[in-house]
Scaffold this motif. Structure first.
Motif, PDB file in Angstrom:
ATOM      1  N   VAL A  64       0.845  -1.191   0.000  1.00 56.52           N
ATOM      2  CA  VAL A  64       0.000   0.000   0.000  1.00 56.52           C
ATOM      3  C   VAL A  64       0.881   1.242   0.000  1.00 56.52           C
ATOM      4  CG1 VAL A  64      -1.872   1.213   1.162  1.00 56.52           C
ATOM      5  CG2 VAL A  64      -1.710  -1.273   1.348  1.00 56.52           C
ATOM      6  N   ASP A  65       0.573   2.179  -0.875  1.00 51.15           N
ATOM      7  CA  ASP A  65       1.320   3.432  -0.926  1.00 51.15           C
ATOM      8  C   ASP A  65       0.658   4.434   0.012  1.00 51.15           C
ATOM      9  OD1 ASP A  65       2.826   5.627  -1.473  1.00 51.15           O
ATOM     10  OD2 ASP A  65       2.198   5.852  -3.556  1.00 51.15           O
ATOM     11  N   THR A  66       1.298   4.698   1.142  1.00 57.65           N
ATOM     12  CA  THR A  66       0.781   5.671   2.109  1.00 57.65           C
ATOM     13  C   THR A  66       1.572   6.970   2.078  1.00 57.65           C
ATOM     14  OG1 THR A  66       2.188   4.734   3.852  1.00 57.65           O
ATOM     15  CG2 THR A  66      -0.081   3.879   3.666  1.00 57.65           C
ATOM     16  N   GLY A  67       2.464   7.125   1.099  1.00 59.45           N
ATOM     17  CA  GLY A  67       3.234   8.353   1.018  1.00 59.45           C
ATOM     18  C   GLY A  67       4.624   8.205   0.435  1.00 59.45           C
ATOM     19  N   MET A  68       5.064   6.964   0.214  1.00 56.98           N
ATOM     20  CA  MET A  68       6.384   6.735  -0.354  1.00 56.98           C
ATOM     21  C   MET A  68       6.440   7.193  -1.811  1.00 56.98           C
ATOM     22  SD  MET A  68       9.407   5.486   0.414  1.00 56.98           S
ATOM     23  CE  MET A  68      10.862   4.689  -0.249  1.00 56.98           C
ATOM     24  N   GLY A  69       5.355   6.934  -2.543  1.00 57.62           N
ATOM     25  CA  GLY A  69       5.280   7.376  -3.922  1.00 57.62           C
ATOM     26  C   GLY A  69       6.068   6.538  -4.907  1.00 57.62           C
ATOM     27  N   ARG A  70       6.353   5.283  -4.559  1.00 60.34           N
ATOM     28  CA  ARG A  70       7.108   4.414  -5.458  1.00 60.34           C
ATOM     29  C   ARG A  70       6.330   3.166  -5.834  1.00 60.34           C
ATOM     30  NH1 ARG A  70      13.194   4.387  -2.787  1.00 60.34           N
ATOM     31  NH2 ARG A  70      13.587   6.642  -2.891  1.00 60.34           N
ATOM     32  N   PHE A  72       7.919   3.386   4.519  1.00 60.69           N
ATOM     33  CA  PHE A  72       8.043   4.761   4.994  1.00 60.69           C
ATOM     34  C   PHE A  72       8.972   5.552   4.077  1.00 60.69           C
ATOM     35  CE2 PHE A  72       7.186   3.216   9.570  1.00 60.69           C
ATOM     36  CZ  PHE A  72       5.829   3.371   9.377  1.00 60.69           C
ATOM     37  N   SER A  73       8.634   6.821   3.888  1.00 60.34           N
ATOM     38  CA  SER A  73       9.446   7.666   3.012  1.00 60.34           C
ATOM     39  C   SER A  73      10.593   8.334   3.745  1.00 60.34           C
ATOM     40  CB  SER A  73       8.573   8.744   2.368  1.00 60.34           C
ATOM     41  OG  SER A  73       8.029   9.611   3.366  1.00 60.34           O
ATOM     42  N   SER A  74      10.448   8.574   5.054  1.00 63.89           N
ATOM     43  CA  SER A  74      11.460   9.382   5.750  1.00 63.89           C
ATOM     44  C   SER A  74      11.515   9.086   7.250  1.00 63.89           C
ATOM     45  CB  SER A  74      11.181  10.868   5.530  1.00 63.89           C
ATOM     46  OG  SER A  74       9.853  11.197   5.918  1.00 63.89           O
TER      47      SER A  74
END
Length: 226
Positions: free
Chosen positions: A113-119, A149-151
């Motif tokens: 699921v893409d929750t903010g990573m954008g990949r 997680f993105s960051s």
């Protein structure tokens, strides 16, 4: 293991030859020290571990190419899927291969699921249709769901906390409709350290297992999580 606050399992991520240290050797050490599952990026990496005698769950953390599906199914890898087309392709290949003595076996699947990573991955409004589709496929077993997680390694905790909040909301949405994933996971190495609420059923640690970190030194006695 001492970082895991609520009994979460530990996946040892051994992609890219365990970051150059040797996937087979690191897997043995990690499993003997408390890991319960291995994580890889490529089907060939998972097949190598099966050939070395590992029988624990081995999970793909990224999508794979159609020509790689057969090897992963035959080695009983757990697949990550990020779109409906990937679900259909995996189901079709599983139907073709799980015959004879393998009849009745199922290919395990985790939804990304893409929750903010954008990949890549299912958007929040795409998760339930994906769940619904897998439920109709007799050769697939919907074992888990996960996000990246993105960051999580950054000083500002807000983006990761927003991802956690969104992911937990999606889990509740599915639970309210009778679907309880057996393995829910989100935290990478930094997430496991700095965001205990993200540990869920399992955490995925790679570089941290080797004493490496992707963040500057900071005081772990004062966690950033609100």
């Amino acid at each position: 293991r001492g970082l895991l606050k609520h009994g979460a399992d530990l996946m040892a991520v051994v992609k890219s030859q365990a970051y150059g240290h040797g996937a087979v050797e690191v897997s043995r050490a990690a499993l003997s020290s408390g890991a319960s599952r291995l994580g890889v990026n490529e089907v060939s990496e998972g097949v190598e571990l099966r050939d070395a005698g590992f029988t624990v769950p081995i999970q793909l953390l990224t999508s794979c190419l159609p020509e790689e599906l057969a090897g992963g199914i035959e080695s009983q890898l757990t697949f990550a899927v990020a779109c409906i087309d990937e679900i259909k392709a995996l189901a079709d290949r599983s139907r073709a291969l799980l015959q004879g003595v393998r009849r009745g076996q199922k290919t395990k699947v985790h939804l990304l699921v893409d929750t903010g990573m954008g990949r890549g991955g299912f958007g929040p409004d795409e998760l339930w249709p994906a769940v619904d589709h897998i439920k109709t496929e007799k050769t697939l077993e919907l074992e888990g769901v996960f996000t990246h997680f993105s960051s999580a390694e950054e000083m500002d905790p807000d983006p990761t906390q927003q991802q956690i909040k969104l992911f937990r909301g999606l889990l509740r949405y599915c639970e309210d409709r009778g679907v309880n994933f057996r393995v829910r996971h989100a935290a990478n190495s930094a997430g496991a350290v700095f965001h205990p609420k993200a540990q869920l059923d399992m955490v995925r640690c790679g570089v941290l297992l080797h004493g490496m970190r992707a963040w500057p030194p900071r005081d772990l006695q004062n966690p950033r999580e609100k």
